[in-house]
Design a protein around this motif. Structure first.
Motif, PDB file in Angstrom:
ATOM      1  N   MET A   1       7.984  31.742  37.806  1.00  7.96           N
ATOM      2  CA  MET A   1       9.381  31.660  37.390  1.00  7.96           C
ATOM      3  C   MET A   1      10.267  32.331  38.448  1.00  7.96           C
ATOM      4  SD  MET A   1      11.070  33.266  33.966  1.00  7.96           S
ATOM      5  CE  MET A   1      12.788  33.135  33.695  1.00  7.96           C
ATOM      6  N   LYS A   2      11.300  31.617  38.842  1.00  5.69           N
ATOM      7  CA  LYS A   2      12.229  32.156  39.828  1.00  5.69           C
ATOM      8  C   LYS A   2      13.227  33.080  39.145  1.00  5.69           C
ATOM      9  CE  LYS A   2      15.411  30.928  43.449  1.00  5.69           C
ATOM     10  NZ  LYS A   2      16.402  30.020  43.917  1.00  5.69           N
ATOM     11  N   ILE A   3      13.430  34.238  39.744  1.00  2.00           N
ATOM     12  CA  ILE A   3      14.379  35.209  39.198  1.00  2.00           C
ATOM     13  C   ILE A   3      15.777  34.875  39.698  1.00  2.00           C
ATOM     14  CG2 ILE A   3      14.998  37.654  39.096  1.00  2.00           C
ATOM     15  CD1 ILE A   3      12.365  36.863  37.675  1.00  2.00           C
ATOM     16  N   ILE A   4      16.722  34.803  38.766  1.00  2.00           N
ATOM     17  CA  ILE A   4      18.123  34.532  39.098  1.00  2.00           C
ATOM     18  C   ILE A   4      18.809  35.867  39.355  1.00  2.00           C
ATOM     19  CG2 ILE A   4      20.289  33.565  38.243  1.00  2.00           C
ATOM     20  CD1 ILE A   4      18.473  31.758  36.420  1.00  2.00           C
ATOM     21  N   LEU A   5      19.485  35.977  40.492  1.00  2.00           N
ATOM     22  CA  LEU A   5      20.104  37.238  40.884  1.00  2.00           C
ATOM     23  C   LEU A   5      21.622  37.254  40.734  1.00  2.00           C
ATOM     24  CD1 LEU A   5      17.958  38.012  44.043  1.00  2.00           C
ATOM     25  CD2 LEU A   5      17.678  38.885  41.717  1.00  2.00           C
ATOM     26  N   LYS A   6      22.207  36.150  40.310  1.00  2.00           N
ATOM     27  CA  LYS A   6      23.658  36.099  40.090  1.00  2.00           C
ATOM     28  C   LYS A   6      23.921  35.838  38.612  1.00  2.00           C
ATOM     29  CE  LYS A   6      25.077  34.591  44.654  1.00  2.00           C
ATOM     30  NZ  LYS A   6      25.979  35.644  45.067  1.00  2.00           N
ATOM     31  N   SER A   7      24.968  36.465  38.116  1.00  2.00           N
ATOM     32  CA  SER A   7      25.358  36.297  36.721  1.00  2.00           C
ATOM     33  C   SER A   7      26.881  36.323  36.649  1.00  2.00           C
ATOM     34  CB  SER A   7      24.774  37.434  35.880  1.00  2.00           C
ATOM     35  OG  SER A   7      25.076  37.273  34.517  1.00  2.00           O
ATOM     36  N   VAL A   8      27.431  35.516  35.767  1.00  2.00           N
ATOM     37  CA  VAL A   8      28.879  35.540  35.548  1.00  2.00           C
ATOM     38  C   VAL A   8      29.131  36.492  34.389  1.00  2.00           C
ATOM     39  CG1 VAL A   8      30.930  34.215  34.913  1.00  2.00           C
ATOM     40  CG2 VAL A   8      29.187  33.192  36.397  1.00  2.00           C
ATOM     41  N   ILE A   9      29.836  37.559  34.682  1.00  2.00           N
ATOM     42  CA  ILE A   9      30.121  38.572  33.669  1.00  2.00           C
ATOM     43  C   ILE A   9      31.515  38.304  33.105  1.00  2.00           C
ATOM     44  CG2 ILE A   9      31.014  40.319  35.268  1.00  2.00           C
ATOM     45  CD1 ILE A   9      29.295  42.355  33.636  1.00  2.00           C
ATOM     46  N   THR A  10      31.631  38.365  31.776  1.00  2.00           N
ATOM     47  CA  THR A  10      32.884  38.065  31.086  1.00  2.00           C
ATOM     48  C   THR A  10      33.386  39.300  30.367  1.00  2.00           C
ATOM     49  OG1 THR A  10      32.170  35.777  30.743  1.00  2.00           O
ATOM     50  CG2 THR A  10      33.986  36.565  29.375  1.00  2.00           C
ATOM     51  N   CYS A  11      34.615  39.671  30.638  1.00  2.00           N
ATOM     52  CA  CYS A  11      35.226  40.831  30.002  1.00  2.00           C
ATOM     53  C   CYS A  11      35.490  40.528  28.520  1.00  2.00           C
ATOM     54  CB  CYS A  11      36.540  41.186  30.697  1.00  2.00           C
ATOM     55  SG  CYS A  11      37.406  42.571  29.921  1.00  2.00           S
ATOM     56  N   PRO A  12      35.006  41.387  27.623  1.00  2.00           N
ATOM     57  CA  PRO A  12      35.257  41.157  26.198  1.00  2.00           C
ATOM     58  C   PRO A  12      36.696  41.443  25.793  1.00  2.00           C
ATOM     59  CG  PRO A  12      34.147  43.247  26.503  1.00  2.00           C
ATOM     60  CD  PRO A  12      34.209  42.587  27.865  1.00  2.00           C
ATOM     61  N   ASN A  13      37.448  42.124  26.642  1.00  2.00           N
ATOM     62  CA  ASN A  13      38.826  42.476  26.330  1.00  2.00           C
ATOM     63  C   ASN A  13      39.802  41.362  26.696  1.00  2.00           C
ATOM     64  OD1 ASN A  13      40.842  44.419  25.432  1.00  2.00           O
ATOM     65  ND2 ASN A  13      41.417  44.592  27.582  1.00  2.00           N
ATOM     66  N   CYS A  14      39.690  40.827  27.921  1.00  2.00           N
ATOM     67  CA  CYS A  14      40.678  39.836  28.373  1.00  2.00           C
ATOM     68  C   CYS A  14      40.076  38.462  28.682  1.00  2.00           C
ATOM     69  CB  CYS A  14      41.429  40.357  29.601  1.00  2.00           C
ATOM     70  SG  CYS A  14      40.442  40.389  31.121  1.00  2.00           S
ATOM     71  N   GLY A  15      38.743  38.359  28.714  1.00  2.00           N
ATOM     72  CA  GLY A  15      38.103  37.080  28.975  1.00  2.00           C
ATOM     73  C   GLY A  15      37.933  36.727  30.445  1.00  2.00           C
ATOM     74  N   HIS A  16      38.343  37.630  31.337  1.00  2.00           N
ATOM     75  CA  HIS A  16      38.197  37.395  32.779  1.00  2.00           C
ATOM     76  C   HIS A  16      36.718  37.225  33.130  1.00  2.00           C
ATOM     77  CE1 HIS A  16      39.154  37.666  37.047  1.00  2.00           C
ATOM     78  NE2 HIS A  16      38.187  38.567  37.173  1.00  2.00           N
ATOM     79  N   LYS A  17      36.416  36.249  33.983  1.00  2.18           N
ATOM     80  CA  LYS A  17      35.041  35.982  34.398  1.00  2.18           C
ATOM     81  C   LYS A  17      34.910  36.183  35.897  1.00  2.18           C
ATOM     82  CE  LYS A  17      34.526  32.384  30.904  1.00  2.18           C
ATOM     83  NZ  LYS A  17      33.435  32.732  30.047  1.00  2.18           N
ATOM     84  N   LYS A  18      33.754  36.730  36.305  1.00  2.00           N
ATOM     85  CA  LYS A  18      33.498  36.914  37.725  1.00  2.00           C
ATOM     86  C   LYS A  18      32.002  36.843  37.974  1.00  2.00           C
ATOM     87  CE  LYS A  18      34.387  39.829  41.708  1.00  2.00           C
ATOM     88  NZ  LYS A  18      34.848  41.135  42.180  1.00  2.00           N
TER      89      LYS A  18
END
Length: 68
Positions: free
Chosen positions: A1-18
């Motif tokens: 299984m290939k390990i994924i090293l990137k994730s999109v994190i979403t702010c629970p306060n404003c919904g901003h994604k990065k």
């Protein structure tokens, strides 16, 4: 299984994604939203902010290992 090293994190306060590179040698316990400056920490039962707010869990959890 290939390990994924990137994730999109979403702010629970404003919904901003990065998309972020996840550390492979440590858990990230705090993360500050670039948009609203809210400091996130893991939800109860999660080991890091990526497991709580990311699209992909952290690398140790992906490998079925215990995290930090």
């Amino acid at each position: 299984m290939k390990i994924i090293l990137k994730s999109v994190i979403t702010c629970p306060n404003c919904g901003h994604k990065k998309e972020e590179d996840m550390p492979t040698n440590a858990c990230q316990f705090f993360y500050e939203c670039d948009n609203c400056k809210t400091v996130m920490k893991p939800k109860e039962g999660d080991c890091c902010v990526y497991c709580s707010y990311g699209t992909v869990p952290c690398p140790p959890i992906q490998q079925n290992k215990s995290c930090c």
